[in-house]
Write a protein that holds these residues in place. Sequence first.
Motif, PDB file in Angstrom:
ATOM      1  N   SER A 500       0.816  -1.344   0.022  1.00  0.00           N
ATOM      2  CA  SER A 500       0.115   0.130   0.225  1.00  0.00           C
ATOM      3  C   SER A 500       1.157   1.246   0.444  1.00  0.00           C
ATOM      4  O   SER A 500       0.379   1.968  -0.876  1.00  0.00           O
ATOM      5  CB  SER A 500      -0.757  -0.468   1.051  1.00  0.00           C
ATOM      6  N   GLU A 501       1.806   1.045   0.967  1.00  0.00           N
ATOM      7  CA  GLU A 501       2.701   2.617   0.824  1.00  0.00           C
ATOM      8  C   GLU A 501       3.445   2.374  -0.647  1.00  0.00           C
ATOM      9  O   GLU A 501       4.007   4.100  -1.397  1.00  0.00           O
ATOM     10  CB  GLU A 501       3.609   2.134   1.770  1.00  0.00           C
ATOM     11  N   TRP A 502       3.689   1.292  -0.867  1.00  0.00           N
ATOM     12  CA  TRP A 502       4.357   1.741  -2.585  1.00  0.00           C
ATOM     13  C   TRP A 502       3.410   2.175  -2.893  1.00  0.00           C
ATOM     14  O   TRP A 502       4.308   2.674  -4.285  1.00  0.00           O
ATOM     15  CB  TRP A 502       4.560  -0.062  -3.201  1.00  0.00           C
ATOM     16  N   LEU A 503       2.079   1.720  -3.217  1.00  0.00           N
ATOM     17  CA  LEU A 503       1.241   2.166  -4.011  1.00  0.00           C
ATOM     18  C   LEU A 503       1.235   3.709  -4.127  1.00  0.00           C
ATOM     19  O   LEU A 503       1.027   4.835  -4.767  1.00  0.00           O
ATOM     20  CB  LEU A 503      -0.144   1.542  -3.945  1.00  0.00           C
ATOM     21  N   LEU A 504       0.687   4.479  -3.342  1.00  0.00           N
ATOM     22  CA  LEU A 504       0.315   5.619  -2.949  1.00  0.00           C
ATOM     23  C   LEU A 504       1.637   6.614  -2.859  1.00  0.00           C
ATOM     24  O   LEU A 504       1.913   7.809  -3.004  1.00  0.00           O
ATOM     25  CB  LEU A 504       0.533   5.827  -1.485  1.00  0.00           C
ATOM     26  N   ARG A 505       3.213   5.500  -2.723  1.00  0.00           N
ATOM     27  CA  ARG A 505       4.033   7.082  -3.315  1.00  0.00           C
ATOM     28  C   ARG A 505       3.926   6.933  -5.175  1.00  0.00           C
ATOM     29  O   ARG A 505       4.407   8.061  -5.520  1.00  0.00           O
ATOM     30  CB  ARG A 505       5.234   5.947  -3.631  1.00  0.00           C
ATOM     31  N   ASP A 506       3.228   6.774  -6.134  1.00  0.00           N
ATOM     32  CA  ASP A 506       2.726   6.760  -6.893  1.00  0.00           C
ATOM     33  C   ASP A 506       1.954   8.869  -7.241  1.00  0.00           C
ATOM     34  O   ASP A 506       0.773   7.613  -6.353  1.00  0.00           O
ATOM     35  CB  ASP A 506       2.331   5.971  -8.611  1.00  0.00           C
ATOM     36  N   PRO A 507       1.945   9.957  -7.501  1.00  0.00           N
ATOM     37  CA  PRO A 507       1.014  10.345  -7.437  1.00  0.00           C
ATOM     38  C   PRO A 507      -0.619  10.692  -7.686  1.00  0.00           C
ATOM     39  O   PRO A 507      -0.700  10.954  -7.131  1.00  0.00           O
ATOM     40  CB  PRO A 507       2.244  11.541  -7.748  1.00  0.00           C
ATOM     41  N   MET A 571      -9.033 -10.972   0.146  1.00  0.00           N
ATOM     42  CA  MET A 571      -9.940  -9.640   0.584  1.00  0.00           C
ATOM     43  C   MET A 571      -9.745  -8.403  -0.536  1.00  0.00           C
ATOM     44  O   MET A 571      -9.404  -8.585  -2.231  1.00  0.00           O
ATOM     45  CB  MET A 571      -8.902  -8.456   1.517  1.00  0.00           C
ATOM     46  N   ARG A 572     -10.291  -7.668  -0.310  1.00  0.00           N
ATOM     47  CA  ARG A 572     -11.035  -6.575  -1.741  1.00  0.00           C
ATOM     48  C   ARG A 572      -9.885  -5.400  -1.425  1.00  0.00           C
ATOM     49  O   ARG A 572      -9.776  -4.437  -0.139  1.00  0.00           O
ATOM     50  CB  ARG A 572     -11.872  -6.585  -1.348  1.00  0.00           C
ATOM     51  N   MET A 573      -9.540  -4.199  -2.083  1.00  0.00           N
ATOM     52  CA  MET A 573      -8.840  -3.308  -1.979  1.00  0.00           C
ATOM     53  C   MET A 573      -8.959  -2.666  -2.887  1.00  0.00           C
ATOM     54  O   MET A 573      -8.981  -3.052  -4.566  1.00  0.00           O
ATOM     55  CB  MET A 573      -7.243  -3.365  -1.837  1.00  0.00           C
ATOM     56  N   LYS A 574     -10.354  -1.080  -2.846  1.00  0.00           N
ATOM     57  CA  LYS A 574     -10.069  -0.298  -3.968  1.00  0.00           C
ATOM     58  C   LYS A 574      -9.147   0.952  -3.984  1.00  0.00           C
ATOM     59  O   LYS A 574      -8.790   1.456  -2.819  1.00  0.00           O
ATOM     60  CB  LYS A 574     -12.029   0.105  -3.117  1.00  0.00           C
ATOM     61  N   MET A 575      -8.872   0.700  -5.025  1.00  0.00           N
ATOM     62  CA  MET A 575      -7.828   1.930  -5.888  1.00  0.00           C
ATOM     63  C   MET A 575      -8.854   3.183  -6.104  1.00  0.00           C
ATOM     64  O   MET A 575      -8.836   2.890  -7.052  1.00  0.00           O
ATOM     65  CB  MET A 575      -6.714   1.378  -5.854  1.00  0.00           C
ATOM     66  N   VAL A 576      -8.330   4.404  -5.894  1.00  0.00           N
ATOM     67  CA  VAL A 576      -8.870   5.646  -7.049  1.00  0.00           C
ATOM     68  C   VAL A 576      -7.443   6.065  -6.872  1.00  0.00           C
ATOM     69  O   VAL A 576      -6.575   7.106  -6.608  1.00  0.00           O
ATOM     70  CB  VAL A 576      -9.879   6.240  -5.503  1.00  0.00           C
ATOM     71  N   TRP A 577      -7.463   6.958  -8.153  1.00  0.00           N
ATOM     72  CA  TRP A 577      -6.270   7.852  -9.064  1.00  0.00           C
ATOM     73  C   TRP A 577      -6.714   8.669  -9.960  1.00  0.00           C
ATOM     74  O   TRP A 577      -7.736   8.736 -10.296  1.00  0.00           O
ATOM     75  CB  TRP A 577      -5.363   6.256  -9.777  1.00  0.00           C
ATOM     76  N   THR A 578      -6.055   9.280 -10.001  1.00  0.00           N
ATOM     77  CA  THR A 578      -6.541  10.184 -11.505  1.00  0.00           C
ATOM     78  C   THR A 578      -6.325  10.041 -12.857  1.00  0.00           C
ATOM     79  O   THR A 578      -6.166  10.373 -13.921  1.00  0.00           O
ATOM     80  CB  THR A 578      -5.399  11.333 -10.965  1.00  0.00           C
ATOM     81  N   ILE A 579      -5.666   8.881 -13.062  1.00  0.00           N
ATOM     82  CA  ILE A 579      -5.993   8.540 -14.216  1.00  0.00           C
ATOM     83  C   ILE A 579      -6.870   8.583 -15.228  1.00  0.00           C
ATOM     84  O   ILE A 579      -8.006   7.628 -14.991  1.00  0.00           O
ATOM     85  CB  ILE A 579      -4.865   6.845 -14.321  1.00  0.00           C
TER      86      ILE A 579
END
Length: 792
Positions: A500-507, A571-579
């Motif tokens: 998760s921390e790795w993912l959030l390093r992507d702006p 498990m499920r993880m929801k990810m929101v991005w600007t793409i």
Amino acid sequence: MTIQTDIQNLDKQKIPRAFAGFVVANPKKLLFLFFLILAAGAPFLFQIKTGWSQRVWFDKDHELIKQMDQFEKFFGSDEYVSIVVHQKNGIYNRETLKLIKDITEEMWTVSEIIRVESLTNVNIIKGEDEDILINPLVPGDYRGTQAEIELIKKNAYENRDVTRFYVNDASTLAIINAGVRPTFEKEARYEVVINEAKELVKKYRGTGGATVKVLGSVAANNAFREVSANDTKNLIPLMLFLMLALLYWQFRSKLSLIMPFGLIASTVGITFSFLGLLGIIYNSLLGAIPGILFAISIADTVHILTAYYYFNRNGLNAKDSILYSLTKNFAPTLLTSVSTAISFFSLSISEIAPIRDLGILSGIGTIFAWIFTYIFIGSTIVLISKRLDEKAKNKKVKNKVKTVGMTLPKREIIQLIDRFRWPIAFGFISFTALFLYIGLQNEVNSDPIKYFSESTPLRKSYDFVHREMDGLRGLELMIDSGVEDGIKDPKFLNKLEEFSEWLLRDPRITRLQSFKEVVKKMHQVLMGGDQKEYRIPDNQNTIAESLFLYTLGLPQGTSINHLFSSNNRYMRMKMVWTIEKSKESSLMAKKIEKEAMEKFNLNVKVAGNGPIFLEINDLVVISFFKSMGLALLLVSGLLLFIYRDIVLAVSSLFPNVIPLCFGAGLMMILGKYIDIGTSIVCTVCVGIAVDDTIHFISSYKQHRKDGLDAYSAIEKTYAVTGLALVTTTMLLVIGFGSFILADFVPNHNFGLLSAYVLVMALFTDLIFLPAIILIFDKTKTHHFEDTVNDAL
């Protein structure tokens, strides 16, 4: 060469002449058969089913559909109706919080809604003495006092990991997400859900100065249906009117109105009967079928009518005129119908259901368009032939017809083409290569929200919320721990934390949501609220106890079983991005899956509707181009088999490929990506380009067979076939061009690109193809005295 010579040559064509004679001799029987076919197909029109969800793209046993079913079985649907509340002065006030709370509660009453999440009902975990309190952020007895509001605001900021999914950083916009019931094999009732949601929020608009909008994936899917239907309702009549008006201007006859309209209506009708008969689900992609069949029906009609009027004003009565028109056009129209049907049927190899169905239905429609052209147009003209002859005699229509409509300056054009045949050939090839090079710089990409014009309410609302929320779209990730109860393993959760921390390093990735935050918060509360204890516990039993205590403390009607499977393996993880664009989304999704395994030893898969969105655009475009390539080769092979002329067969490829190369270059110049909508243009335009090429070549070869040299054969081809090609192209350019006014961007692009490509196809057939023929045909002596100055 005189009209008598034309007739003598046509009489020598045994099969076409016999078939045309059969039509002329049996008009009543054939019309009865025509109406019998329509009547037999009519009941199936009532069996047509529609589909607007992602499920329509693949058959139910396709791997992507199975993956989506598995996700929904474990976690429920990932489709939402989102109600957006915007208050420019901030949402943390008495009226706005009450507004959000009221809408949240009432959304439970909307059909198909099984879960509602918002800022007001998000659960906050707190420790008080030795008790653990789990309550909604906005309590049920909320009265709106200033003290309550300040406490709500404080708790919201202290729990930003949870609340930031429901309120933006500026605290001016809040989102209420209402999850719909999983559909599995059924079609979601998007229209019902959205209409009820809109009615519900209508009464709240303007409350306390707030604005309320309806968004979400369900709203977007329903908007596809609404906007596409509105374009069809508004633009198809305009398209028909423009086409029929131009036909009347060209032929100055009521026949030019009745015949095309009747052929179009009957062809579309019988094709949609097959849609019901075959159990095919109607969807947005199949909305292209009427436009395709308009083009094919118009082309068939124009060729028949052009030849009919040619013979009629050269002295033949109506019955004989239609007899020889049907004879003259038998081979080219049959060949074009077969070749066009081949082009469409080649799409049936696609694994994507709507493309396969588009090919099958368009192929069926093409065949029926040819059959109906003969039995409807031919039989009708025969039945009213006496009236037509009487009218022509009384009103001297024959003399009048010579002065109206459009003619081609045949000799002047052919002289220029002959004189500059080499520069024309090299010029076309050079510009084709240039535009092809430009087009190859383009990429397969799309943004479904950008399919709506900027003036549509959904697009305006989305653009606004996307900016305010720092991203609105994203993906669902399904993470497999490998064993039952594996999601409670601290090793697994710690790897998940690092991931998760790795993912959030992507702006571009702005928010993540999973049950991991619940585990960390529960541990912090159990450890007395120490901020350092906001972490994953070291013991699996501790994690299991934390989740158990959390579940016991949840308010009635809430749960977190949508965040993990019942056996606690997935498990499920929801990810929101600007793409926003599909290509960037697809690349990012593949990177996430790859890096999750290689860096963190996590089995992560993009799940829910996401994989279909990511795969569909590439698959659609690949399917279209593979099928079109196969179709062009098959058509060229068919021409080679029929005419036994390899130069002509190869040359026929150029008029079909050149316009597409010009279209590809224009798309790149205009900044339009290759996507589903622009691929449909290829389907329509290849079909028309193939038709035009075959008509030209068939006419040319027939005149060469009748003894004319190459030059004279081209001139003769211009007289009737060339005029029909110009008329057909004008009709389709004006008709399809009307779609430039569409609100649905794929329709707009279809109108713009198809008009351009069809014009280029006409120039290629009437200028480039004759130049190639005059270069390679060695017997091109000019026999002007043998040609007929039969300007129409």
